[in-house]
Scaffold this active site. Structure first.
Site, mmCIF file in Angstrom:
data_model
loop_
_atom_site.group_PDB
_atom_site.id
_atom_site.type_symbol
_atom_site.label_atom_id
_atom_site.label_comp_id
_atom_site.label_asym_id
_atom_site.label_seq_id
_atom_site.Cartn_x
_atom_site.Cartn_y
_atom_site.Cartn_z
ATOM 1 N N ALA A 103 74.033 40.883 59.317
ATOM 2 C CA ALA A 103 75.431 40.943 59.783
ATOM 3 C C ALA A 103 76.203 42.023 59.049
ATOM 4 C CB ALA A 103 76.104 39.589 59.568
ATOM 5 N N ALA A 104 76.895 42.860 59.813
ATOM 6 C CA ALA A 104 77.699 43.922 59.210
ATOM 7 C C ALA A 104 78.604 44.512 60.271
ATOM 8 C CB ALA A 104 76.797 45.022 58.656
ATOM 9 N N GLU A 105 79.652 45.159 59.815
ATOM 10 C CA GLU A 105 80.321 46.167 60.642
ATOM 11 C C GLU A 105 79.480 47.412 60.434
ATOM 12 O OE1 GLU A 105 82.816 46.177 62.747
ATOM 13 O OE2 GLU A 105 83.281 44.056 62.510
ATOM 14 N N GLU A 151 72.010 55.433 54.455
ATOM 15 C CA GLU A 151 73.274 56.153 54.233
ATOM 16 C C GLU A 151 73.850 55.917 52.842
ATOM 17 O OE1 GLU A 151 76.211 55.962 57.251
ATOM 18 O OE2 GLU A 151 74.747 55.903 58.856
ATOM 19 N N LYS A 186 78.219 49.321 52.369
ATOM 20 C CA LYS A 186 76.804 48.916 52.319
ATOM 21 C C LYS A 186 76.241 49.173 50.911
ATOM 22 C CE LYS A 186 74.494 47.578 55.188
ATOM 23 N NZ LYS A 186 74.217 46.225 55.755
ATOM 24 N N ARG A 207 75.148 56.023 73.861
ATOM 25 C CA ARG A 207 76.335 56.682 74.431
ATOM 26 C C ARG A 207 75.899 57.828 75.343
ATOM 27 N NH1 ARG A 207 81.251 60.393 71.951
ATOM 28 N NH2 ARG A 207 82.558 60.155 73.803
ATOM 29 N N LEU A 265 78.469 66.012 71.886
ATOM 30 C CA LEU A 265 77.834 66.362 70.616
ATOM 31 C C LEU A 265 78.898 66.689 69.578
ATOM 32 C CD1 LEU A 265 74.856 66.639 69.843
ATOM 33 C CD2 LEU A 265 74.940 68.992 70.685
ATOM 34 N N ARG A 268 69.045 63.252 61.971
ATOM 35 C CA ARG A 268 68.844 61.824 61.732
ATOM 36 C C ARG A 268 67.344 61.546 61.842
ATOM 37 N NH1 ARG A 268 73.065 62.711 59.973
ATOM 38 N NH2 ARG A 268 75.051 61.629 60.269
HETATM 39 P P1 NAD Z 1 75.513 45.767 65.167
HETATM 40 O O1 NAD Z 1 76.907 46.263 64.937
HETATM 41 O O2 NAD Z 1 74.842 46.059 66.454
HETATM 42 O O3 NAD Z 1 75.483 44.172 64.994
HETATM 43 C C1 NAD Z 1 76.117 43.538 63.932
HETATM 44 C C2 NAD Z 1 76.104 42.033 64.195
HETATM 45 O O4 NAD Z 1 76.736 41.398 63.072
HETATM 46 C C3 NAD Z 1 76.892 41.625 65.438
HETATM 47 O O5 NAD Z 1 76.169 40.654 66.172
HETATM 48 C C4 NAD Z 1 78.173 41.028 64.883
HETATM 49 O O6 NAD Z 1 78.759 40.033 65.696
HETATM 50 C C5 NAD Z 1 77.697 40.453 63.563
HETATM 51 N N1 NAD Z 1 78.777 40.329 62.597
HETATM 52 C C6 NAD Z 1 79.702 41.267 62.259
HETATM 53 N N2 NAD Z 1 80.566 40.765 61.351
HETATM 54 C C7 NAD Z 1 80.165 39.490 61.106
HETATM 55 C C8 NAD Z 1 80.645 38.471 60.251
HETATM 56 N N3 NAD Z 1 81.725 38.658 59.467
HETATM 57 N N4 NAD Z 1 79.990 37.291 60.236
HETATM 58 C C9 NAD Z 1 78.908 37.091 61.022
HETATM 59 N N5 NAD Z 1 78.406 38.020 61.857
HETATM 60 C C10 NAD Z 1 79.042 39.204 61.887
HETATM 61 O O7 NAD Z 1 74.692 46.298 63.938
HETATM 62 P P2 NAD Z 1 73.177 46.831 63.873
HETATM 63 O O8 NAD Z 1 73.143 48.253 64.254
HETATM 64 O O9 NAD Z 1 72.295 45.860 64.553
HETATM 65 O O10 NAD Z 1 72.921 46.760 62.292
HETATM 66 C C11 NAD Z 1 72.421 45.564 61.700
HETATM 67 C C12 NAD Z 1 72.213 45.794 60.217
HETATM 68 O O11 NAD Z 1 71.273 46.845 60.016
HETATM 69 C C13 NAD Z 1 73.481 46.210 59.455
HETATM 70 O O12 NAD Z 1 73.472 45.565 58.205
HETATM 71 C C14 NAD Z 1 73.335 47.712 59.295
HETATM 72 O O13 NAD Z 1 74.008 48.170 58.149
HETATM 73 C C15 NAD Z 1 71.830 47.833 59.157
HETATM 74 N N6 NAD Z 1 71.250 49.134 59.568
HETATM 75 C C16 NAD Z 1 71.534 49.623 60.818
HETATM 76 C C17 NAD Z 1 70.949 50.818 61.224
HETATM 77 C C18 NAD Z 1 71.191 51.394 62.598
HETATM 78 O O14 NAD Z 1 70.686 52.471 62.904
HETATM 79 N N7 NAD Z 1 71.919 50.724 63.482
HETATM 80 C C19 NAD Z 1 70.110 51.515 60.339
HETATM 81 C C20 NAD Z 1 69.869 50.982 59.064
HETATM 82 C C21 NAD Z 1 70.444 49.784 58.704
HETATM 83 O O1 TDX Z 2 78.960 60.730 70.512
HETATM 84 C C1 TDX Z 2 78.379 61.009 69.463
HETATM 85 N N1 TDX Z 2 77.997 62.293 69.242
HETATM 86 C C2 TDX Z 2 77.340 62.685 68.117
HETATM 87 O O2 TDX Z 2 77.009 63.871 67.969
HETATM 88 C C3 TDX Z 2 78.077 60.002 68.457
HETATM 89 C C4 TDX Z 2 78.475 58.574 68.661
HETATM 90 C C5 TDX Z 2 77.396 60.406 67.329
HETATM 91 N N2 TDX Z 2 77.052 61.705 67.142
HETATM 92 C C6 TDX Z 2 76.272 62.088 65.946
HETATM 93 C C7 TDX Z 2 76.766 61.573 64.622
HETATM 94 C C8 TDX Z 2 75.466 61.417 63.848
HETATM 95 O O3 TDX Z 2 75.087 62.665 63.293
HETATM 96 O O4 TDX Z 2 74.981 61.488 66.134
HETATM 97 C C9 TDX Z 2 74.443 61.018 64.893
HETATM 98 C C10 TDX Z 2 74.198 59.526 64.984
HETATM 99 O O5 TDX Z 2 75.455 58.878 65.070
HETATM 100 P P1 TDX Z 2 75.604 57.275 65.065
HETATM 101 O O6 TDX Z 2 74.829 56.698 66.188
HETATM 102 O O7 TDX Z 2 77.053 56.966 64.969
HETATM 103 O O8 TDX Z 2 74.804 56.877 63.748
HETATM 104 P P2 TDX Z 2 74.998 57.215 62.177
HETATM 105 O O9 TDX Z 2 76.409 57.521 61.859
HETATM 106 O O10 TDX Z 2 73.939 58.199 61.801
HETATM 107 O O11 TDX Z 2 74.670 55.757 61.546
HETATM 108 C C11 TDX Z 2 73.601 54.940 62.106
HETATM 109 O O12 TDX Z 2 72.462 54.963 61.286
HETATM 110 C C12 TDX Z 2 72.569 54.376 60.021
HETATM 111 C C13 TDX Z 2 74.084 53.500 62.272
HETATM 112 O O13 TDX Z 2 75.239 53.474 63.109
HETATM 113 C C14 TDX Z 2 74.370 52.875 60.931
HETATM 114 O O14 TDX Z 2 74.703 51.499 61.106
HETATM 115 C C15 TDX Z 2 73.120 52.977 60.093
HETATM 116 O O15 TDX Z 2 73.386 52.498 58.795
#
Ligand code: NAD
Ligand code: TDX
Length: 332
Positions: free
Chosen positions: A79-81, A123, A152, A191, A204, A212
């Site tokens: 769970a995270a923002e 990150e 984080k 997106r 972009l 990434r």
């Molecule tokens: P996401 O935003 O898609 O999902 C987050 C989930 O957490 C949601 O279901 C939301 O409702 C829940 N949540 C948010 N606040 C909460 C709270 N206060 N209590 C309970 N639940 C809550 O996120 P994601 O992309 O699936 O990421 C999940 C985890 O993985 C995060 O900890 C993130 O930092 C980590 N992570 C993500 C990426 C990535 O590329 N997305 C990469 C590395 C690590």
């Molecule tokens: O519209 C876009 N255009 C664009 O060029 C968006 C949304 C992003 N970008 C770029 C920004 C980054 O360089 O693309 C790359 C990826 O962007 P995001 O999807 O926002 O990811 P990033 O910021 O790299 O973080 C992701 O990976 C690490 C996850 O969102 C995080 O939760 C995770 O920790």
């Protein structure tokens, strides 16, 4: 482990992990999720009710955390923002959920002697130069850039302190950028796919040279399960699948796979403080735990993901307009 609590299990990676647990273990899974804008009940809908229970609750509220953790064998904390751009608009929920939420869970697992796995991001290490052979390792210094990555990073420090000071049985993992099914349309890959499916153009940031290191969410899930089952307590494992690409290459690939000209995109306002490059050296995970990714070919994984979004328009459509209007307010 008979009963595993997955926080954030209705989000993108958490839901993929719950599917992985159901397929690869006999555990009963309790999803503890606040159901924010990023969550989806639908992502869990097809799983057997006897294996997966959804508890709606906030990880930053002890009253919500306590009953879920009390009879668990393990807590896996997703769970995270999670979106950097949102953290630039308003860091408040990032500090609350990512820091206070992790603290609240740590206090609960400490009280009940429950195994804890903390899911984090590459990150926390800041960024790398574009053409440097260096990649992040478990020894890289912490240098987060955004409110999201700083929150984080702070949560990682809390986990290590609770291991050392209170003997909490925890492991940590820091993963690179995920892609795959159920990812919110605010994130880069979904997106751009949904923009093209909508007849629009990918957006972009800046010149698109930022790099990434892409990994499929199902490979992230298998790595987290491996660390949960076989990782050494107190240790951190970096998770990555050698998927470095710059954003321009990814956009061109999406356009090509969708049959559109590769230059059919817009350059938009760059992200403030935009990290240049992330890259993971996953040697420790590979050699110590023998983990391997199954999606070794990024383009094949991307093609599969495009098909998934094409087939799941009813899922992503409701979030699309509001997400795009938030972006256009920021000039993105
Ligand atoms: P996401 O935003 O898609 O999902 C987050 C989930 O957490 C949601 O279901 C939301 O409702 C829940 N949540 C948010 N606040 C909460 C709270 N206060 N209590 C309970 N639940 C809550 O996120 P994601 O992309 O699936 O990421 C999940 C985890 O993985 C995060 O900890 C993130 O930092 C980590 N992570 C993500 C990426 C990535 O590329 N997305 C990469 C590395 C690590
Ligand atoms: O519209 C876009 N255009 C664009 O060029 C968006 C949304 C992003 N970008 C770029 C920004 C980054 O360089 O693309 C790359 C990826 O962007 P995001 O999807 O926002 O990811 P990033 O910021 O790299 O973080 C992701 O990976 C690490 C996850 O969102 C995080 O939760 C995770 O920790």
């Amino acid at each position: 482990m008979k009963r595993i609590v997955v926080t954030g299990g209705a989000g993108f990676i958490g839901a993929n992990f719950v599917h992985h647990l159901v397929a690869h273990t006999d555990a009963k899974v309790v999803v503890l999720d606040k159901l924010t804008y990023a969550a989806s009940r639908e992502a869990l809908a097809e799983l057997p009710a006897g294996r997966v229970q959804l508890v709606v609750g906030d990880v930053a509220e002890a009253a919500d955390v306590e009953p879920a953790v009390a009879d668990a064998d393990a807590v896996v904390h997703f769970a995270a923002e999670s979106h950097n751009d949102n953290s630039l608009d308003d860091p408040t929920p990032f500090v609350r959920t990512n820091l206070v939420g992790t603290f609240t869970l740590l206090e609960a697992v400490r009280r009940h002697g429950v195994r804890f796995h903390h899911v984090s991001t590459d990150e926390v290490y800041g960024d790398l130069e574009l053409h440097d052979p260096i990649r992040f390792t478990e020894e890289s210094p912490y240098l987060p850039s955004s409110p999201y990555s700083a929150s984080k990073a702070g949560s990682d420090h809390l986990v290590r302190a609770w291991v050392r000071s209170f003997g909490v049985a925890a492991t940590l993992s820091n993963c690179s950028n995920n892609y795959g099914p159920w990812q919110h349309v605010e994130k880069f890959i979904p997106r751009q796919i949904t923009n093209v499916l909508d007849g629009g153009r990918p957006k972009l940031y800046g010149a698109g040279m930022n790099v990434r290191d892409w990994i499929h969410a199902s490979d992230h899930s298998s790595a987290v399960l491996k660390v949960l089952q076989e990782g050494r307590i107190g240790e951190t494992y970096l998770i990555g699948a050698d998927g470095e690409r710059n954003n321009l290459e990814v956009v061109r690939t999406i356009l090509r796979l969708l049959g559109r000209p590769e230059d059919d995109f817009d350059h938009v306002t760059d992200r403030a403080g935009h990290d240049l490059r992330y890259a993971i050296d996953a040697t420790k995970l590979r050699t110590e735990l023998g983990w391997r990714p199954t999606f070794a070919d990024f383009e094949a994984g991307l093609a599969e993901t495009i098909t998934w979004y094409r087939d799941h328009e009813t899922w992503w459509r409701p979030a699309k307009a509001a997400t795009e209007s938030a972006y256009s307010r920021r000039g993105q």
